[in-house]
Structures are given as structure tokens and as C-alpha cells.
Design an enzyme around this catalytic site. Structure first.
Site, PDB file in Angstrom:
ATOM      1  N   TRP A  23       0.790  -1.231   0.000  1.00 55.32           N
ATOM      2  CA  TRP A  23       0.000   0.000   0.000  1.00 55.32           C
ATOM      3  C   TRP A  23       0.820   1.278   0.000  1.00 55.32           C
ATOM      4  CZ3 TRP A  23       1.953   2.056   4.296  1.00 55.32           C
ATOM      5  CH2 TRP A  23       2.258   1.222   5.375  1.00 55.32           C
ATOM      6  N   ASN A  24       2.148   1.162   0.078  1.00 52.15           N
ATOM      7  CA  ASN A  24       2.898   2.413   0.277  1.00 52.15           C
ATOM      8  C   ASN A  24       3.081   3.233  -0.997  1.00 52.15           C
ATOM      9  OD1 ASN A  24       4.675   0.469  -0.654  1.00 52.15           O
ATOM     10  ND2 ASN A  24       6.414   1.250   0.493  1.00 52.15           N
ATOM     11  N   LYS A  49      -2.501  -7.656  -8.414  1.00 54.85           N
ATOM     12  CA  LYS A  49      -3.307  -7.671  -7.185  1.00 54.85           C
ATOM     13  C   LYS A  49      -2.722  -6.607  -6.245  1.00 54.85           C
ATOM     14  CE  LYS A  49      -5.008  -8.918  -3.090  1.00 54.85           C
ATOM     15  NZ  LYS A  49      -4.394  -7.843  -2.310  1.00 54.85           N
ATOM     16  N   PRO A  50      -3.410  -5.471  -6.103  1.00 53.63           N
ATOM     17  CA  PRO A  50      -2.922  -4.435  -5.190  1.00 53.63           C
ATOM     18  C   PRO A  50      -3.356  -4.722  -3.759  1.00 53.63           C
ATOM     19  CG  PRO A  50      -4.911  -3.684  -6.278  1.00 53.63           C
ATOM     20  CD  PRO A  50      -4.645  -5.074  -6.798  1.00 53.63           C
ATOM     21  N   GLY A  68       6.189  -6.641  -0.446  1.00 52.90           N
ATOM     22  CA  GLY A  68       5.429  -6.516   0.793  1.00 52.90           C
ATOM     23  C   GLY A  68       6.305  -6.890   1.970  1.00 52.90           C
ATOM     24  N   SER A  69       5.671  -7.275   3.052  1.00 55.56           N
ATOM     25  CA  SER A  69       6.423  -7.541   4.281  1.00 55.56           C
ATOM     26  C   SER A  69       7.150  -8.887   4.186  1.00 55.56           C
ATOM     27  CB  SER A  69       5.455  -7.559   5.462  1.00 55.56           C
ATOM     28  OG  SER A  69       4.545  -8.620   5.297  1.00 55.56           O
ATOM     29  N   GLU A  72      10.404  -8.740  -2.985  1.00 56.55           N
ATOM     30  CA  GLU A  72      10.986  -7.465  -2.548  1.00 56.55           C
ATOM     31  C   GLU A  72      10.352  -7.157  -1.198  1.00 56.55           C
ATOM     32  OE1 GLU A  72      13.313  -5.840  -4.111  1.00 56.55           O
ATOM     33  OE2 GLU A  72      13.299  -6.812  -6.068  1.00 56.55           O
ATOM     34  N   LEU A  73      11.133  -7.300  -0.125  1.00 59.63           N
ATOM     35  CA  LEU A  73      10.541  -7.305   1.214  1.00 59.63           C
ATOM     36  C   LEU A  73      10.988  -6.114   2.058  1.00 59.63           C
ATOM     37  CD1 LEU A  73      10.973 -11.154   1.763  1.00 59.63           C
ATOM     38  CD2 LEU A  73       9.065  -9.942   0.699  1.00 59.63           C
ATOM     39  N   CYS A  82      10.201   1.198   1.620  1.00 59.75           N
ATOM     40  CA  CYS A  82      11.036   0.060   2.030  1.00 59.75           C
ATOM     41  C   CYS A  82      12.476   0.503   2.228  1.00 59.75           C
ATOM     42  CB  CYS A  82      10.939  -1.061   1.000  1.00 59.75           C
ATOM     43  SG  CYS A  82      11.277  -0.511  -0.685  1.00 59.75           S
ATOM     44  N   GLU A 120      11.448  -3.120  11.573  1.00 54.15           N
ATOM     45  CA  GLU A 120      11.050  -2.126  10.571  1.00 54.15           C
ATOM     46  C   GLU A 120       9.969  -1.225  11.177  1.00 54.15           C
ATOM     47  OE1 GLU A 120       8.972  -3.548   7.032  1.00 54.15           O
ATOM     48  OE2 GLU A 120      10.183  -2.181   5.828  1.00 54.15           O
TER      49      GLU A 120
END
Ligand code: NDP
Length: 507
Positions: free
Chosen positions: A144-145, A168-169, A217-218, A239-240, A273, A365
Site C-alpha cells: 500500500w505504500n 493484485k494491489p 510486501g512484508s 521485494e521485502l 522500504c 522495521e
């Protein structure tokens, strides 16, 4: 689901976290709907691939034009579902346009067949080709960022490669993705970019149908995604999360360091991130640097027309508050900010001094507008503490000697280092972007590899010369044929006469 989202049976209502106002609704796609969307995309993909990079470029540049022409409206949509400031939001459509142009115009060069040289003279009679054929369906799951720019990083290279894409957002910010895909449809492009909305279950359904899965995402969700992909034996890129360190050396231009770190930590309210999340400063300049940083951060204006905006969710604001409260309870000093402002999800930009490495604001984080600072004896201590993290996304080094900065970069266990700058690598698709350690698997962008990752590689061999009826190793097997073949292989690869097989074994 967050406090600002509500769900009926079939839709998600999206609200502006800064004001609570309803911004729109999207459907919750069930697994059958996802399957049907995936099937349509797969059906359209071969024709898209057949267009070749030049044909695809035409559509992609048209799409880029649509995005730039509609940038103001997209910015409004972004603000309405994230609470971002106008300056933060307005970067997203333009950066996406930049990325689309890069992949569209370089695809032909990056996807061209390679003709590797034979490693041994024995195989010089062959012509070797490595060809790149896209995965039919790439699933892209985004957080969501950066609801527009994040699809903008990962979807264009996949389309340019010739794949179809199902996006898929995040449930929190699906409206910008609706715009992203609307642009593609409005220019009349082939139906190879689809959107599916919903919660985590919708994301899982995407994995069920994708041939390659790109996830941002996370780290916690990334791990689940990796397991699901492994079960289907499909490749994936993750990509975390990150916990990016900044190292300020005593020879740095402290004004630039304070300005750059303030921006690198507060851009998008720290919900990046690759935000600066922890700062190590050499002792001789610690006091001066901290004073400059606190002054800069204290001047940052929040709000739609300010420098930075709200947090995207109540939950995210609460995590930031928790990290700051934990730090102050353990002895850290708040130099500026330190609290939610009390309006919407805004959290005041914060500088924390007298922090120690075990505080949660240094280990987990935060994903918010906090800048905790630690004093270190020298560069070796800075590097040791910077590397003492499960994350390895990126880092910054601030020094008056950029060669020294580059040397330090090679001692940092992270996927990217900006010397005397912040975040800049993210905007340069010629560079790879990927996390080390628990910050990810694989890389996005990086010139040719950024597009080839969405392809299956195919090795083709063909004779260069007229062929014989048979080959040495074909049937019937003969001792003589085998001896000749092995002798040639030894001759061209072995070192030392004895190993050439020219002398008897016992000689
Ligand atoms: P999440 O991991 O919570 O969600 C990311 C996406 O995964 C969302 O679309 C989410 O859908 C979806 N999802 C959730 N559960 C599943 C599942 N089981 N299977 C498939 N998909 C699922 O991340 P956030 O949205 O909270 O984003 C913040 C995180 O993203 C931070 O850790 C940040 O560091 C990281 N990030 C990393 C970047 C990088 O390039 N390394 C860049 C930007 C952010 P839903 O929202 O509907 O639950």
C-alpha cells in the site's frame, strides 16, 4: 483488514486515512473470478508475444502518454486513499511513465537472442543460441505504500517481455491500481493487463494461476508467498522489508547529510522500504549533526499541501508510536516530534537521540517518520552495527570522500548503497534493486536482467556445417569412437601432458 476499511460480502470500501472520507469501493474477487481473469489473460498472451518488442513498445508508449496526461487525476486518487501529501503523490505517475519508457525502448535490445561462443573447439561446429520466451502469466502483488509506482516498477518490464500480467494491489489502496489498469484499457491495448482486488485470499488465488510471481510486501507475507510458489514449483521474486542504515562520517558535509537523511527518512512519511531507519554518526560530529537534523526535521510541514502526509493506516501509526514509546521508556531523547498529531493518522516527524542498538526502533522495521541516531567511535563500529540486522535492503554513506564511501559500500551487507544521497537507486532501472538477507529474493530492474527475469531461457543448438550420417558417440558404441571423443575432450580441457591421455596411465 484495517480500521479504515470495511467490507460487505462482496466489496471493500476504501477511505482516506487523513480524513476518514470514503474514497471508493472495489469488488472482492473470489478464487473463481481470479481463475476466469487469469484464463482470459493467458488466452490473449500469445498474440501479445507475437507482436515482438517493437509492436509492444507502440502500446506501452501510448499507455505512458495516457498516464502523463492523467497525472493530476491519478495524484488525486493516490492522495484520496493514502493520505499522502501532493508532492509525495505526484511523483508516482511521472516515475511510472519514466519506467515504462525505459522498458519499452530497451526491450528489443535486452530480449535479443544471445549467441554464446563454444567453450571448447569440439563444439565450434555448432551454432549456439539463447532465446528468451516470456512466462505466459506473471502475477504481481503489491503493497500500500506506493499504490501506483509499485505496479509501475514491476508490471512494465513483464509486459515488455511479452508476458500477460495479473495485478493484485493491497486491500488498503486498490483505487490507484484501478487507474493503472484503466489507462491500459482506455488506449485500446490488447487485453494482457488485468486487475484483481480483494484480501490475502485473492493474492493466494493469483499465485494459483501465475507462471511467475513478483511480490512486494512484508517479510512475513513474503515467506508465505514463497511457500505457495514452491508448492506450485513456479519461480518468484520477493521485494521485502528493510531497516536501512545511514552512516555519517566525520568528514561529511553535515548540512547535506542532515538534509538528505531527513528526506530519505521522511519521504512518503517514512513508508518506504528503502527509508533511512537508523543513523550511525562518528563521535566528533555527533552533536553538530544531531542538532542540524533536528532543526531540519522540525521544519517539515505535514498535510496535503505540505512536505509529507499521513500514515496509510491506523495500524501503521500505532507501530510507529510503539517504537517511539519503547525507545523513550528505555532512555532515548525525543528532539522533535515523538507523537501522533491527533489528526487522522498523522505522526509528527521525529528525531530520537541517545538511542541504543537493542531498541525496537533500531531492530524492527518502523515504516514511519522516525530518525533514531546512535553515536559510534569510528567507521568500523558503524559498519558492524549497520550489518547487525536480519534485513539487507539498502544503505547510505555520507562522507567528504566519495571513493571512501564506495569502499565502505563494499563492506555493507545490503543490495544497494547511495553515497551522499538517498533513494536514488530506486529511480534508475539500469541498476538492480533487490534485498539481501531477509529483505528479499531476486532483483527487479538492473538493465537486461530486469526483463529477462520474466522469461524462460531456451538453449538452441544447430549445426554450422553439413552433417554426417552418425556421430562418434552415437550407436553402435565403439571403444575406438569413445577413445577419440575422450582424447579430444581431454586435449582441450586438461592441464598437463599426462592428463591429455597421450601417455599410458602407468607411464
Ligand atoms: P503485506 O505483506 O501485508 O502485503 C503485501 C501484499 O500481499 C498485499 O497486496 C496483500 O494483500 C498481499 N497478501 C497478503 N497476504 C497474502 C497471501 N497470503 N498471499 C498472497 N498475497 C498476500 O505488506 P504491506 O502492504 O503492509 O506493505 C508494507 C511492506 O512492504 C513493508 O514491509 C515494506 O518494507 C515492504 N515493501 C518492500 C519494498 C521493496 O521493494 N523491497 C517496497 C515497498 C514496500 P492485502 O493488503 O489485501 O492483505
Amino acid at each position: 483488514m484495517t480500521a479504515l476499511q470495511s467490507s460487505t460480502e462482496s466489496t471493500i470500501t476504501v477511505r482516506n486515512p487523513a480524513t476518514g472520507a470514503v474514497s471508493g469501493t472495489v469488488p472482492i474477487d473470489d478464487p473463481e473470478t481470479v481463475a476466469a481473469k487469469a484464463a482470459e489473460l493467458v488466452q490473449a498472451q500469445p498474440e501479445w508475444e507475437a507482436l515482438g518488442p517493437t509492436g509492444r513498445k507502440r502500446w506501452m508508449l501510448k499507455w505512458q502518454g495516457w498516464i502523463l496526461d492523467n497525472a493530476d487525476r491519478i495524484t488525486e486518487v493516490l492522495m484520496s486513499e493514502t493520505g499522502k501529501s501532493h508532492v509525495d503523490a505526484s511523483l508516482e505517475p511521472v516515475a511510472t511513465g519514466d519506467a515504462i519508457a525505459y522498458w519499452a525502448t530497451h526491450a528489443k535490445e535486452f530480449l535479443a537472442d544471445r549467441h554464446p561462443k563454444a567453450h571448447s573447439p569440439i563444439y565450434r561446429v555448432k551454432r549456439f543460441t539463447t532465446a528468451y520466451r516470456p512466462y505466459p502469466l506473471v502475477g504481481v502483488i503489491t503493497p500500500w505504500n506506493f499504490p501506483f509506482a509499485m505496479p509501475g516498477l514491476d508490471v512494465p518490464p513483464a509486459l515488455a517481455a511479452g508476458a500477460a500480467v495479473l495485478l493484485k494491489p493491497s486491500e488498503v489502496t486498490p483505487l490507484s491500481a484501478v487507474e493503472f489498469v484503466r489507462g491500459w484499457a482506455e488506449i485500446g491495448a490488447p487485453s494482457v493487463l488485468g486487475l484483481t482486488t480483494g484480501y490475502g485470499a485473492t493474492g493466494q488465488a493469483v499465485i494459483e494461476h501465475a507462471d511467475f510471481l513478483q511480490f512486494t510486501g512484508s517479510t512475513a507475507t513474503g515467506r508465505k508467498v514463497a511457500v505457495a510458489c514452491a508448492q506450485r514449483l513456479i519461480p518468484y521474486g520477493l521485494e521485502l522489508g528493510g531497516k536501512d542504515p545511514a552512516i555519517v562520517l566525520a568528514d561529511a558535509d553535515l548540512d547535506r547529510a542532515a538534509n538528505g537523511i531527513a528526506w530519505g527518512g521522511l519521504f512518503n512519511s517514512g513508508q518506504v522500504c528503502v527509508s533511512v531507519e537508523r543513523i550511525y554518526v562518528e563521535a566528533p560530529v555527533y552533536d553538530e549533526f544531531v542538532a542540524k537534523l533536528a532543526a531540519r526535521v522540525g521544519e517539515v510541514r505535514q498535510g496535503p499541501d505540505g512536505d509529507t502526509g499521513a500514515m496509510a493506516t491506523d495500524a501503521q501509526r500505532d507501530i510507529v508510536a510503539q517504537h517511539v514509546d519503547d525507545a523513550t521508556a528505555a532512555g532515548a531523547r525525543v528532539l522533535t516530534g515523538g507523537k501522533p498529531t491527533g489528526v487522522g493518522t498523522f505522526f509528527a516527524p521525529t528525531v530520537l537521540a541517545d538511542v541504543n542498538p537493542s531498541m525496537t526502533c533500531m531492530t524492527e522495521e518502523t515504516f514511519g517518520p522516525t530518525l533514531p541516531v546512535i553515536k559510534v567511535a569510528d567507521e568500523n563500529e558503524a559498519i558492524r552495527l549497520a550489518n547487525d540486522s536480519p534485513y539487507g535492503l539498502s544503505a547510505t554513506v555520507w562522507t567528504g570522500d566519495s571513493r571512501r564511501g564506495e569502499r565502505l559500500a563494499r563492506r555493507l551487507e545490503v543490495g544497494a548503497v547511495n553515497v551522499n544521497d538517498a533513494l536514488v537507486n530506486v529511480f534508475c532501472p539500469g541498476l538492480p534493486m533487490g534485498g539481501w538477507k531477509q529483505s528479499g529474493i531476486g532483483y527487479r530492474a538492473g538493465g537486461p536482467s530486469g526483463i529477462i527475469k520474466y522469461c524462460r531461457q531456451q538453449a538452441i543448438t544447430a549445426p554450422r556445417l553439413p552433417t554426417q550420417k552418425s556421430e562418434l558417440l552415437w550407436y553402435p558404441a565403439t571403444k575406438r569412437g569413445m577413445a577419440i571423443a575422450l582424447a579430444f575432450m581431454r586435449m582441450f580441457s586438461a592441464r598437463g601432458r599426462r592428463r591429455f591421455g597421450l601417455r599410458p596411465r602407468n607411464g
